[in-house]
Scaffold this motif. Structure first.
Motif, PDB file in Angstrom:
ATOM      1  N   ASP A 281       0.785  -1.251  -0.003  1.00  0.00           N
ATOM      2  CA  ASP A 281      -0.144  -0.034  -0.089  1.00  0.00           C
ATOM      3  C   ASP A 281       0.667   1.372  -0.125  1.00  0.00           C
ATOM      4  O   ASP A 281       0.670   2.114  -0.707  1.00  0.00           O
ATOM      5  N   SER A 282       2.034   1.331   1.046  1.00  0.00           N
ATOM      6  CA  SER A 282       2.838   2.255   1.060  1.00  0.00           C
ATOM      7  C   SER A 282       3.353   2.676  -0.297  1.00  0.00           C
ATOM      8  O   SER A 282       3.530   3.873  -0.667  1.00  0.00           O
ATOM      9  N   LEU A 283       4.021   1.601  -0.922  1.00  0.00           N
ATOM     10  CA  LEU A 283       4.803   1.762  -2.169  1.00  0.00           C
ATOM     11  C   LEU A 283       3.929   2.082  -3.244  1.00  0.00           C
ATOM     12  O   LEU A 283       4.369   2.962  -3.959  1.00  0.00           O
ATOM     13  N   LEU A 284       2.471   1.645  -3.488  1.00  0.00           N
ATOM     14  CA  LEU A 284       1.913   2.295  -4.475  1.00  0.00           C
ATOM     15  C   LEU A 284       1.330   3.658  -4.243  1.00  0.00           C
ATOM     16  O   LEU A 284       1.086   4.596  -5.124  1.00  0.00           O
ATOM     17  N   ALA A 285       1.306   4.289  -2.832  1.00  0.00           N
ATOM     18  CA  ALA A 285       0.844   5.414  -2.716  1.00  0.00           C
ATOM     19  C   ALA A 285       2.198   6.483  -3.165  1.00  0.00           C
ATOM     20  O   ALA A 285       1.903   7.526  -3.374  1.00  0.00           O
ATOM     21  N   ALA A 286       3.257   6.106  -2.666  1.00  0.00           N
ATOM     22  CA  ALA A 286       4.443   6.641  -3.024  1.00  0.00           C
ATOM     23  C   ALA A 286       4.653   6.994  -4.501  1.00  0.00           C
ATOM     24  O   ALA A 286       5.321   7.778  -5.088  1.00  0.00           O
ATOM     25  N   ALA A 287       4.404   5.830  -5.376  1.00  0.00           N
ATOM     26  CA  ALA A 287       4.395   5.660  -6.581  1.00  0.00           C
ATOM     27  C   ALA A 287       3.635   6.936  -7.326  1.00  0.00           C
ATOM     28  O   ALA A 287       3.793   7.505  -8.482  1.00  0.00           O
ATOM     29  N   GLY A 288       2.349   7.065  -6.696  1.00  0.00           N
ATOM     30  CA  GLY A 288       1.464   8.331  -7.097  1.00  0.00           C
ATOM     31  C   GLY A 288       0.702   7.999  -8.440  1.00  0.00           C
ATOM     32  O   GLY A 288       0.278   8.806  -9.219  1.00  0.00           O
ATOM     33  N   VAL A 289       0.584   6.774  -8.554  1.00  0.00           N
ATOM     34  CA  VAL A 289      -0.102   6.286 -10.151  1.00  0.00           C
ATOM     35  C   VAL A 289      -1.543   5.794  -9.804  1.00  0.00           C
ATOM     36  O   VAL A 289      -1.708   4.725  -9.156  1.00  0.00           O
ATOM     37  N   LYS A 290      -2.481   6.378 -10.229  1.00  0.00           N
ATOM     38  CA  LYS A 290      -4.167   6.132  -9.836  1.00  0.00           C
ATOM     39  C   LYS A 290      -4.437   5.237 -11.039  1.00  0.00           C
ATOM     40  O   LYS A 290      -3.761   4.749 -12.099  1.00  0.00           O
ATOM     41  N   GLY A 291      -5.842   4.748 -10.762  1.00  0.00           N
ATOM     42  CA  GLY A 291      -6.391   4.013 -11.668  1.00  0.00           C
ATOM     43  C   GLY A 291      -6.379   2.349 -11.569  1.00  0.00           C
ATOM     44  O   GLY A 291      -5.609   1.891 -10.929  1.00  0.00           O
ATOM     45  N   LYS A 292      -7.482   1.945 -12.150  1.00  0.00           N
ATOM     46  CA  LYS A 292      -7.514   0.379 -11.858  1.00  0.00           C
ATOM     47  C   LYS A 292      -6.558  -0.469 -12.668  1.00  0.00           C
ATOM     48  O   LYS A 292      -6.013   0.018 -13.643  1.00  0.00           O
ATOM     49  N   PRO A 293      -6.209  -1.614 -12.185  1.00  0.00           N
ATOM     50  CA  PRO A 293      -5.255  -2.525 -12.886  1.00  0.00           C
ATOM     51  C   PRO A 293      -5.852  -2.996 -14.203  1.00  0.00           C
ATOM     52  O   PRO A 293      -7.093  -3.360 -14.094  1.00  0.00           O
ATOM     53  N   PRO A 294      -5.061  -3.230 -15.166  1.00  0.00           N
ATOM     54  CA  PRO A 294      -5.423  -3.862 -16.458  1.00  0.00           C
ATOM     55  C   PRO A 294      -5.782  -5.327 -16.274  1.00  0.00           C
ATOM     56  O   PRO A 294      -5.587  -5.709 -14.927  1.00  0.00           O
ATOM     57  N   SER A 295      -6.393  -5.757 -17.048  1.00  0.00           N
ATOM     58  CA  SER A 295      -6.905  -7.130 -16.973  1.00  0.00           C
ATOM     59  C   SER A 295      -6.151  -8.016 -17.746  1.00  0.00           C
ATOM     60  O   SER A 295      -6.122  -9.328 -17.282  1.00  0.00           O
ATOM     61  N   ILE A 296      -5.364  -7.757 -18.582  1.00  0.00           N
ATOM     62  CA  ILE A 296      -4.578  -8.443 -19.450  1.00  0.00           C
ATOM     63  C   ILE A 296      -3.128  -7.656 -19.420  1.00  0.00           C
ATOM     64  O   ILE A 296      -2.846  -6.571 -19.522  1.00  0.00           O
ATOM     65  N   PHE A 297      -2.156  -8.650 -19.330  1.00  0.00           N
ATOM     66  CA  PHE A 297      -0.531  -8.032 -19.186  1.00  0.00           C
ATOM     67  C   PHE A 297       0.111  -8.804 -20.535  1.00  0.00           C
ATOM     68  O   PHE A 297       0.693  -9.967 -20.278  1.00  0.00           O
ATOM     69  N   PRO A 298      -0.152  -8.326 -21.656  1.00  0.00           N
ATOM     70  CA  PRO A 298       0.385  -9.256 -22.969  1.00  0.00           C
ATOM     71  C   PRO A 298       1.758  -9.271 -22.954  1.00  0.00           C
ATOM     72  O   PRO A 298       2.191 -10.545 -23.537  1.00  0.00           O
ATOM     73  N   HIS A 299       2.738  -8.478 -22.394  1.00  0.00           N
ATOM     74  CA  HIS A 299       3.984  -8.574 -22.757  1.00  0.00           C
ATOM     75  C   HIS A 299       4.655  -9.627 -21.240  1.00  0.00           C
ATOM     76  O   HIS A 299       5.797 -10.348 -21.516  1.00  0.00           O
ATOM     77  N   SER A 300       4.002  -9.586 -20.358  1.00  0.00           N
ATOM     78  CA  SER A 300       4.511 -10.086 -18.928  1.00  0.00           C
ATOM     79  C   SER A 300       3.555 -11.636 -19.164  1.00  0.00           C
ATOM     80  O   SER A 300       4.466 -12.446 -18.505  1.00  0.00           O
ATOM     81  N   GLY A 301       2.755 -11.696 -19.734  1.00  0.00           N
ATOM     82  CA  GLY A 301       2.017 -13.111 -19.773  1.00  0.00           C
ATOM     83  C   GLY A 301       1.084 -13.567 -18.792  1.00  0.00           C
ATOM     84  O   GLY A 301       1.293 -14.536 -18.085  1.00  0.00           O
ATOM     85  N   PHE A 302       0.201 -12.567 -18.230  1.00  0.00           N
ATOM     86  CA  PHE A 302      -0.332 -12.734 -17.029  1.00  0.00           C
ATOM     87  C   PHE A 302      -1.980 -12.417 -17.704  1.00  0.00           C
ATOM     88  O   PHE A 302      -1.874 -11.410 -18.077  1.00  0.00           O
TER      89      PHE A 302
END
Length: 530
Positions: A281-302
């Protein structure tokens, strides 16, 4: 032994590192995270705990030889300085000075572990970040020793960092070099070199969808933390933050968010473990990037299949490439599932210590919620780290209709050995109350198969009912029914290493049988009761 290693090990090498040392810092990097006062209390009392292992730690001249490379490497990184700082007493400050002084006295010469580039980079970053803490009320002689050591270590790091260190290890080394370039007067060359190297590694290691090349959710968090720390350090020193660095953070943060379960911890693939929810939680808050996670990660394969309160995270990618596959697992087409804040189906996790038997066991296909043929791994793992032969071609496609999601994927890891291609379908209904799967094994005959579904240790399996179903009870007392066809359904014992150290007993559902040639189809379904 390489020529470089031979040179570093020479008794004369240390003299090549001697030069003018700084008398002050231009500034200190921002402190990220509060540290653990509980862990600091152990260090204050002369012990160090890591992955359930407890070592006597009175100084660097008396570290136990059997401490293990992983644990000893962590001690040499000095990340625990933040734990001592969290105590906030004069005694903790004094202890920090004593241990820094002990390291300097005991490590005058190069050593393959304590001077390993990633360990060295981490240590320099931690010394510089905690410099005010470790030098508070210190005399001038101590400060001179610290500055001299930092200067010598930085010179060696600048020579060693281009070496091949593995993916994330190399990033840690580069991070240390950049910190030196920001903090040490007259050493801007370190900053210039470090940023050039980091740009090249960012292009290579951070994939188009924001995933890290090692395909390990825990490593994703660590690398994102390194980038956030670098961004904050550059900004605090009034250096321009490169667009490519911010761009990497903008891609990595949503990817990390997408690899979290409902309990806030991480999915466990390729050597990663759950992690700490508050830290993430703290890391994501520090990153400061908002928005919902994508549903597909085509390059990473998830793929992330989310509906209602139910979440499925599936690994539909190939093995990481050579050089980034040191901790890779043979878990192709495995998946994990959670309902709300409770995990149902998991992979077994990872052993992150130095026991090769445990570590290699957790890397096996059988330690993942996927299909195993003849008790053989779908990718050939190398003991001690690496993948000799990957799972062959891995492909996937996704369809979404009225809120329901279907993902189809396949791999050819068993084609060379047994002539078998594994295809798996994952389906989740729009309300998240119905999760189905279908495994098709094409080709091969006379080979045994087992589709394994590892259960989180907090769940209870109430026995096989009518040979085709298992009732699962979660801690919340909610129930899920697992139904299967296409093989013999059974319950077996299992182990779970969600913390990376402690092995906990769990159960696994197994659908087993023998291939008869042509196509063998296994169907399974998880539906919420009540």
């Amino acid at each position: 032994m390489s020529l470089r290693t031979f040179a570093y090990a020479s008794p004369l090498y240390r003299f090549t590192l001697i030069g003018k040392a700084p008398e002050r810092l231009l500034g200190t990097p921002p402190v990220l995270g509060p540290g653990s006062a509980e862990a600091g209390a152990g260090i204050l009392e002369g012990s160090y705990s890591f992955l359930g292992q407890r070592l006597d730690f009175d100084g660097f001249d008396a570290l136990p030889a059997d401490g293990g490379e992983t644990c000893l490497g962590e001690i040499h990184c000095f990340s625990w300085l933040g734990d001592l700082r969290a105590i906030g007493t004069d005694a903790a400050c004094k202890r920090a000075r004593e241990l820094v002084d002990s390291w300097i006295a005991s490590n005058q010469r190069w050593h393959p572990l304590s001077w390993r580039p990633d360990v060295l980079g981490q240590r320099l970053a931690n010394w510089l970040t905690q410099f005010v803490f470790i030098t508070a009320e210190a005399d001038d002689d101590f400060r001179r020793r610290v500055f001299s050591s930092i200067s010598m270590q930085a010179r060696h790091l600048a020579r060693a960092v281009p070496e091949k260190n593995g993916a994330s290890r190399l990033l840690r080394a580069i991070k240390g070099l950049i910190y030196c370039g920001v903090c040490l007067p007259g050493d801007g060359r370190y900053l210039k070199t470090g940023l050039r190297l980091l740009k090249a590694e960012t292009d290579r290691q951070i994939l188009g969808d924001g995933g890290h090349i090692e395909r390990n959710p825990q490593r994703q968090a660590e690398v994102l933390g390194d980038f956030v720390g670098l961004r904050q350090t550059l900004a605090a020193a009034h250096h321009e933050v490169p667009d490519w660095m911010q761009g990497a953070i903008d891609r990595m943060a949503p990817m990390l968010r997408g690899l979290r379960h409902g309990d806030g911890g991480l999915a466990m693939f390729n050597g990663g473990v759950e992690g700490d929810r508050e830290d993430i939680d703290s890391l994501l808050a520090a990153a400061g990037v908002k928005g919902k996670p994508p549903s597909i990660f085509p390059h990473s394969g998830f793929h992330r299949l989310s509906a209602g309160r139910t979440l499925v995270i599936a690994d539909t990618g190939p093995a990481p490439p050579a050089g980034a596959d040191g901790g890779a697992h043979a878990g192709t087409l495995s998946f994990e599932m959670s309902a709300g804040k409770e995990r149902l189906i998991v992979n077994c996790g990872a052993h992150q210590g130095d026991d090769e038997l445990w570590r290699d066991s957790m890397r096996c296909t059988a330690a993942h919620s996927t299909v195993v043929i003849n008790d053989t791994n779908s990718a050939e793992i190398v003991s001690g780290g690496g993948i000799a032969k990957g799972p062959g071609e891995v492909v996937s496609q996704r369809r979404e209709v009225d809120g329901s999601i279907l993902v189809e994927a396949s791999h050819q890891g068993y084609k060379r050995l047994f002539g078998v291609v594994h295809r798996r379908r994952y389906y989740i209904s729009a309300d998240g109350l119905d999760v189905r799967g279908e495994d098709t094994l094409s080709g091969g005959s006379g080979h045994d198969f087992a589709a394994r579904f590892h259960l989180h240790p907090l769940n209870k399996a109430l026995g096989v009912q009518d040979g085709s179903a298992v009732l699962l009870k979660l801690p919340s007392r909610k129930g899920w029914r697992f139904r299967a066809s296409g093989g013999r359904l059974s319950l077996e014992e299992g182990v779970y290493l969600g913390s990376g150290a402690e092995a906990r007993k769990c159960e696994q559902i197994v659908i087993s049988g023998r291939l008869g040639g042509g196509e063998t189809t296994i169907k399974w379904r998880l539906s919420m009761e009540g």
